[in-house]
Enzyme design. Structure first.
Site, short mmCIF file in Angstrom:
data_model
loop_
_atom_site.label_atom_id
_atom_site.label_comp_id
_atom_site.label_asym_id
_atom_site.label_seq_id
_atom_site.Cartn_x
_atom_site.Cartn_y
_atom_site.Cartn_z
N ARG A 17 0.86 -1.14 -0.12
CA ARG A 17 0.04 0.02 -0.08
C ARG A 17 1.03 1.11 0.20
O ARG A 17 1.73 1.47 0.90
CB ARG A 17 -1.18 -0.05 1.19
CG ARG A 17 -1.98 1.04 1.15
CD ARG A 17 -3.01 1.08 2.33
NE ARG A 17 -3.56 -0.19 2.47
CZ ARG A 17 -4.50 -0.68 1.82
NH1 ARG A 17 -5.07 0.06 1.06
NH2 ARG A 17 -5.03 -1.94 2.01
N GLU A 40 0.62 -7.76 -3.77
CA GLU A 40 -0.90 -7.00 -4.15
C GLU A 40 -0.55 -5.54 -4.03
O GLU A 40 0.00 -5.12 -2.94
CB GLU A 40 -1.82 -7.42 -3.04
CG GLU A 40 -2.92 -6.54 -2.80
CD GLU A 40 -3.71 -6.74 -1.35
OE1 GLU A 40 -4.33 -5.85 -0.87
OE2 GLU A 40 -3.73 -7.58 -0.99
N LYS A 129 -10.35 -13.67 2.92
CA LYS A 129 -9.49 -12.63 3.72
C LYS A 129 -10.20 -12.41 5.12
O LYS A 129 -11.37 -11.58 4.93
CB LYS A 129 -9.21 -11.46 2.89
CG LYS A 129 -8.58 -10.13 3.53
CD LYS A 129 -8.56 -9.14 2.66
CE LYS A 129 -8.32 -7.82 3.12
NZ LYS A 129 -8.14 -6.66 2.34
N GLY A 159 -2.57 -6.09 11.16
CA GLY A 159 -1.96 -6.33 12.26
C GLY A 159 -1.28 -7.49 12.57
O GLY A 159 -0.74 -7.97 13.54
N GLY A 179 1.03 -6.22 5.59
CA GLY A 179 0.91 -4.81 5.29
C GLY A 179 2.17 -4.05 5.69
O GLY A 179 3.29 -4.06 5.34
#
Length: 208
Positions: A17, A40, A129, A159, A179
């Site tokens: 991201r 992703e 997910k 997390g 992430g």
């Protein structure tokens, strides 16, 4: 590479991201060298379709490249046209799941309840997910696993890092979406490499 093969190789999804097209290939190479096979790019990143296209062309069949934060059918189609083969969603929109499958794309909808989970399964989801994982727990996942199809991949997202994989794996996690524990805007490829190796090692240790 399809989702099943990619998860067998390494059941961890790198969520980039905020990544920019001019850095995405170097970061992608760092992830691949560490063992990641699924990358992703969330659609709320800068020029995400450009990054997806660059990664898809660079890795070809050697990795599964897709998009996260896919919210509607138009976005799904744009990802497909950019070469993305994986559609990851924060929600369980069965229309997107069905359209992705018709397009030959893998679909990972976000779910938080049994109702959402079974709706997504019936629509043809390739996996689930569990999101946001911070709002659930390994105990919640264990309860879900008691009623979900045993072979269905379930990946907690949110997390999760190298330090807390073990209890989720014990509860039945098939893998994870990673992430900020793996990448944040500004991280260098070397920083991503270090974190990626740590996450792969943590997964293998927890599974052993």
């Amino acid at each position: 590479m399809n989702l099943t093969d990619a998860l067998k190789a390494a059941p961890l999804i790198a969520i980039l991201r905020g990544v920019k097209p001019d850095e995405v290939l170097a970061i992608g190479d760092a992830l691949y060298a560490a063992g990641f096979r699924i990358i992703e790019v969330p659609l709320n990143s800068p020029k995400p379709l450009e990054s997806i296209q660059l990664l898809a062309e660079h890795f070809g069949a050697e990795a599964l490249i897709g998009a996260g934060t896919v919210l509607n059918l138009a976005q799904m189609e744009a990802v497909a046209l950019s070469g993305g083969r994986l559609i990851v969603m924060p929600h369980a929109d069965i229309n997107i799941v069905q359209a992705a499958r018709q397009r030959g794309l893998a679909a990972l909808p976000g779910v938080a309840t049994p109702t959402e989970a079974f709706s997504a399964i019936h629509a043809g989801a390739d996996g689930l997910k569990l999101f946001p994982a911070e709002a659930a727990s390994p105990a919640v996942l264990k309860s879900l696993r008691a009623v979900l199809p045993p072979a269905l991949p379930v990946l907690p997202v949110g997390g999760i890092g190298a330090e807390n994989m073990a209890p989720w794996i014990a509860a039945g996690a098939s893998g994870f979406g990673l992430g900020s524990s793996l990448y944040k805007p500004g991280f260098t490829p070397a920083e991503v490499s270090q974190r990626a190796h740590a996450c792969i090692a943590a997964w293998r240790q927890a599974k052993a």
